[in-house]
Design a protein around this motif. Structure first.
Motif, PDB file in Angstrom:
ATOM      1  N   VAL A 177    -123.288  38.908 -37.475  1.00  0.00           N
ATOM      2  CA  VAL A 177    -124.140  39.318 -38.581  1.00  0.00           C
ATOM      3  C   VAL A 177    -125.594  39.309 -38.108  1.00  0.00           C
ATOM      4  O   VAL A 177    -126.082  38.301 -37.620  1.00  0.00           O
ATOM      5  N   GLY A 178    -126.255  40.443 -38.195  1.00  0.00           N
ATOM      6  CA  GLY A 178    -127.651  40.544 -37.769  1.00  0.00           C
ATOM      7  C   GLY A 178    -127.830  41.199 -36.417  1.00  0.00           C
ATOM      8  O   GLY A 178    -128.950  41.479 -36.008  1.00  0.00           O
ATOM      9  N   GLY A 179    -126.767  41.443 -35.690  1.00  0.00           N
ATOM     10  CA  GLY A 179    -126.939  42.096 -34.393  1.00  0.00           C
ATOM     11  C   GLY A 179    -125.761  41.890 -33.482  1.00  0.00           C
ATOM     12  O   GLY A 179    -124.615  41.923 -33.930  1.00  0.00           O
ATOM     13  N   ILE A 180    -126.034  41.686 -32.187  1.00  0.00           N
ATOM     14  CA  ILE A 180    -124.952  41.488 -31.228  1.00  0.00           C
ATOM     15  C   ILE A 180    -125.237  40.254 -30.388  1.00  0.00           C
ATOM     16  O   ILE A 180    -126.359  39.742 -30.385  1.00  0.00           O
ATOM     17  N   ARG A 181    -124.227  39.783 -29.693  1.00  0.00           N
ATOM     18  CA  ARG A 181    -124.374  38.546 -28.917  1.00  0.00           C
ATOM     19  C   ARG A 181    -124.776  38.794 -27.476  1.00  0.00           C
ATOM     20  O   ARG A 181    -125.388  37.946 -26.849  1.00  0.00           O
ATOM     21  N   LYS A 182    -124.369  39.944 -26.926  1.00  0.00           N
ATOM     22  CA  LYS A 182    -124.597  40.160 -25.490  1.00  0.00           C
ATOM     23  C   LYS A 182    -125.481  41.371 -25.266  1.00  0.00           C
ATOM     24  O   LYS A 182    -125.344  42.378 -25.948  1.00  0.00           O
ATOM     25  N   ASP A 183    -126.365  41.265 -24.296  1.00  0.00           N
ATOM     26  CA  ASP A 183    -127.222  42.390 -23.952  1.00  0.00           C
ATOM     27  C   ASP A 183    -126.773  42.947 -22.597  1.00  0.00           C
ATOM     28  O   ASP A 183    -126.125  42.241 -21.832  1.00  0.00           O
ATOM     29  N   LEU A 184    -127.089  44.198 -22.344  1.00  0.00           N
ATOM     30  CA  LEU A 184    -126.779  44.773 -21.035  1.00  0.00           C
ATOM     31  C   LEU A 184    -128.081  44.941 -20.270  1.00  0.00           C
ATOM     32  O   LEU A 184    -129.050  45.469 -20.810  1.00  0.00           O
ATOM     33  N   ASP A 185    -128.089  44.507 -18.985  1.00  0.00           N
ATOM     34  CA  ASP A 185    -129.305  44.747 -18.194  1.00  0.00           C
ATOM     35  C   ASP A 185    -129.246  46.148 -17.591  1.00  0.00           C
ATOM     36  O   ASP A 185    -128.200  46.817 -17.629  1.00  0.00           O
ATOM     37  N   ALA A 186    -130.385  46.594 -17.032  1.00  0.00           N
ATOM     38  CA  ALA A 186    -130.494  47.973 -16.549  1.00  0.00           C
ATOM     39  C   ALA A 186    -129.452  48.273 -15.470  1.00  0.00           C
ATOM     40  O   ALA A 186    -128.897  49.377 -15.418  1.00  0.00           O
ATOM     41  N   ASP A 187    -129.177  47.268 -14.623  1.00  0.00           N
ATOM     42  CA  ASP A 187    -128.189  47.446 -13.550  1.00  0.00           C
ATOM     43  C   ASP A 187    -126.812  47.775 -14.112  1.00  0.00           C
ATOM     44  O   ASP A 187    -126.152  48.714 -13.670  1.00  0.00           O
ATOM     45  N   THR A 188    -126.405  46.950 -15.095  1.00  0.00           N
ATOM     46  CA  THR A 188    -125.083  47.149 -15.695  1.00  0.00           C
ATOM     47  C   THR A 188    -124.999  48.526 -16.336  1.00  0.00           C
ATOM     48  O   THR A 188    -123.991  49.213 -16.192  1.00  0.00           O
ATOM     49  N   VAL A 189    -126.068  48.922 -17.038  1.00  0.00           N
ATOM     50  CA  VAL A 189    -126.059  50.224 -17.706  1.00  0.00           C
ATOM     51  C   VAL A 189    -125.817  51.327 -16.679  1.00  0.00           C
ATOM     52  O   VAL A 189    -124.978  52.211 -16.876  1.00  0.00           O
ATOM     53  N   GLN A 190    -126.527  51.249 -15.538  1.00  0.00           N
ATOM     54  CA  GLN A 190    -126.359  52.246 -14.480  1.00  0.00           C
ATOM     55  C   GLN A 190    -124.923  52.276 -13.971  1.00  0.00           C
ATOM     56  O   GLN A 190    -124.313  53.325 -13.814  1.00  0.00           O
ATOM     57  N   ARG A 191    -124.410  51.055 -13.702  1.00  0.00           N
ATOM     58  CA  ARG A 191    -123.073  50.943 -13.130  1.00  0.00           C
ATOM     59  C   ARG A 191    -122.022  51.501 -14.099  1.00  0.00           C
ATOM     60  O   ARG A 191    -121.129  52.245 -13.702  1.00  0.00           O
ATOM     61  N   VAL A 192    -122.188  51.126 -15.380  1.00  0.00           N
ATOM     62  CA  VAL A 192    -121.219  51.589 -16.382  1.00  0.00           C
ATOM     63  C   VAL A 192    -121.248  53.108 -16.467  1.00  0.00           C
ATOM     64  O   VAL A 192    -120.204  53.758 -16.515  1.00  0.00           O
ATOM     65  N   ARG A 193    -122.450  53.707 -16.435  1.00  0.00           N
ATOM     66  CA  ARG A 193    -122.577  55.168 -16.514  1.00  0.00           C
ATOM     67  C   ARG A 193    -121.819  55.832 -15.368  1.00  0.00           C
ATOM     68  O   ARG A 193    -121.078  56.783 -15.551  1.00  0.00           O
ATOM     69  N   GLN A 194    -122.058  55.284 -14.150  1.00  0.00           N
ATOM     70  CA  GLN A 194    -121.415  55.848 -12.959  1.00  0.00           C
ATOM     71  C   GLN A 194    -119.893  55.761 -13.081  1.00  0.00           C
ATOM     72  O   GLN A 194    -119.178  56.740 -12.859  1.00  0.00           O
ATOM     73  N   ARG A 195    -119.426  54.576 -13.485  1.00  0.00           N
ATOM     74  CA  ARG A 195    -117.979  54.387 -13.545  1.00  0.00           C
ATOM     75  C   ARG A 195    -117.349  55.256 -14.617  1.00  0.00           C
ATOM     76  O   ARG A 195    -116.253  55.778 -14.439  1.00  0.00           O
ATOM     77  N   LEU A 196    -118.063  55.419 -15.739  1.00  0.00           N
ATOM     78  CA  LEU A 196    -117.513  56.264 -16.803  1.00  0.00           C
ATOM     79  C   LEU A 196    -117.363  57.700 -16.329  1.00  0.00           C
ATOM     80  O   LEU A 196    -116.411  58.382 -16.672  1.00  0.00           O
TER      81      LEU A 196
END
Lengths: 149, 359
Positions: free
Chosen positions: B153-172
């Protein structure tokens, strides 16, 4: 247990599970984990099954089905309860239509914890059930010999 | 000769979950199908009256293990409405990312089960192989494989750092290439077509009159996608609901195939435009009061949450109307007049989620 002496077939039933453990169980059968390489096959027929995998706790309606499926399985057989709900009712233990763990209805041999239980944990549970199954098969053989003698 | 009644379920090889249908048959043709449910009913809604409203998010997530994240998202956004707070933009975008990831894994899971239902086992294995790669991303970003536990409630528990975002994009991107090959098999294979084209027809008028939701109604040519309401980040993304006209099992399969590609695109858009900033606002000291209704789109269709609170720490009433419940009436309609051998395929094309349905 050093090696598997037979290809155990499993029967899966979702008693009142939320699906989480069920899809993890199905994931065990698919290429990433692939238990089928050990000859473990998911069968829909209780009369062909050696190991009964139950996910979720029991309610009035599913109690009858679980008992019925267990009774239809030939001996020797083993039961594995998968997930927190199958162990004790889990997060739903206070809900009005939840009796509690599977062991309230049928005897359970192996308990696999987790919400949802991970595929690795489920495979480990099945391997432990195999040892129990092996033991029971030997016991039956001994008894048969005694009767014959 | 009188008609035969064949029981289907609750334990059946094609059903991962228990649902029971009494099929009244005239020779091999289904005259009538009577569904009976209750095998998975737990009484989850009552738990809302016992648990703290913030804890209840965890229970709401366990309504169903396949659409787990979307259930917790719906619950949290409903409570946020009651409290009069709004999750920060970064949280809204990441919620959208996870919701779309769970849509992809849910649709892939369904494609696998459907392939299994018409006896194409290698396709089942292939779908689940790709699904496993998506589940890996989910595990890396949230920590859980099926129950994410990141929405609060109010948001989310985990944040993604820039590295993870890049990696996830590539893998997707890599996963999407593999997925396209799989989709080609579904679209071109003659055995898939033989089992699905023209089977389980549902006209647009019937779908509308019987209140079908999700891919079932969209496969009958009616544009209805709750994501168009623009909750979370959907209002700011470029996308159009996917619609097919035929209304048969093949069309329902096609809608889901195209929705997976769309979800890949939506995730890419979200990750590109990911705003910076906080991931949660505090709900401390606040108590929910009044009534709220919140609707969102699950992989299976529209889900409605109703909540009522009177300023206590727990809700007074919590009610969920799930998509499978809405799709059971269309299912019974589709089964009338179908062949007995087609029943498993037709049942699966509504993507029945019994644990959502019965809670």
């Amino acid at each position: 247990m050093s090696f598997i002496t037979k290809s155990p077939w499993i029967l899966h039933y979702a008693a009142t599970s939320c699906n989480g453990c069920d899809i993890e169980l199905l994931a065990c059968l698919t290429p990433h984990y692939d238990v089928e390489r050990f000859g473990i096959v998911n069968t829909g027929n209780p009369k062909h099954a050696d190991i009964f995998l139950v996910t979720g706790s029991v309610n009035e309606e599913s109690r009858k089905v679980v008992e019925n499926l267990y009774a239809q399985m030939p001996d020797p057989k083993a039961v594995v309860a998968i997930g927190a709900c199958a162990l004790s009712g889990g997060i739903f233990r206070d809900a009005y239509n939840v009796y509690g763990g599977i062991d309230k209805v049928i005897p359970v041999d192996v308990y696999v914890p987790g919400c949802a239980a991970r595929p690795e944990a489920i495979i480990d549970g099945v391997v432990q059930a195999l040892a129990i199954l092996d033991e029971r098969a030997k016991e039956r053989k001994r008894q048969r010999k005694m009767v014959a003698a | 000769m009188s008609n035969t009644i064949v029981p289907f379920g609750p334990q059946h090889p094609v059903l991962p979950e228990p649902i029971h249908l009494d099929l009244e048959l005239d020779d091999e043709r289904v005259v009538q199908a009577l569904p009976s449910i209750g095998y998975v009913h737990r009484g989850l809604e009552l738990l809302a009256e016992r648990h703290d409203f913030t804890e209840m998010a965890q229970v709401a997530e366990r309504i169903c293990g396949i659409c787990s994240f979307i259930h917790s998202q719906g619950y949290c956004q409903g409570i946020e409405q009651l409290l009069g707070i709004e999750a920060p933009p970064r949280a809204a975008y990441l919620r959208t990312v996870w919701a779309e990831l769970s849509r992809i894994q849910s649709h892939l899971l369904w494609l696998g089960l459907a392939a299994d239902a018409f006896g194409f086992e290698s396709l089942f294995m292939q779908s689940w192989r790709i699904r496993e790669a998506i589940v890996d991303i989910i595990e890396e970003t949230t920590g859980g494989r099926v129950i994410f536990g990141t929405c609060k409630v109010g948001g989310i528990r985990k944040d993604l750092d820039a590295d993870t975002v890049q990696r996830v994009r590539q893998r997707l991107r890599d996963i999407e290439t593999g997925y396209d090959e799989l989709a080609t098999i579904f679209r071109r294979d003659p055995t898939v077509k033989q089992r699905t084209v023209g089977v389980g027809l549902l006209s647009g008028e019937d779908a509308y009159a019987l209140g079908a939701v999700g891919p079932v109604i969209r496969a009958s040519g009616i544009v209805r996608d709750t994501r168009k309401l623009g909750y979370a980040a959907y209002g700011e993304l470029d996308w159009e609901p996917i619609v097919e006209q035929a209304g048969d099992c093949y069309a329902r399969c096609e809608v889901r195939l195209r929705e997976i590609s769309q979800s890949f695109d939506l995730i890419a858009q979200c990750l590109d435009r990911l705003p910076s900033g906080e991931i949660e606002v505090s709900a401390k000291g606040k108590r929910p009061k009044g009534e709220a209704m919140f609707r969102l789109e699950q992989p299976r269709g529209e889900v409605c949450y109703y909540m009522q609170a009177n300023g206590q720490k727990n809700l007074e009433r919590f009610r969920v109307r799930t998509p499978t419940f809405a799709n059971i009436a269309p299912l019974v309609h589709m089964l009338k007049g179908s062949e007995l051998a087609d029943v498993p395929v037709i049942v699966l094309t509504i993507d029945p989620c019994v644990s959502c349905n019965e809670r």
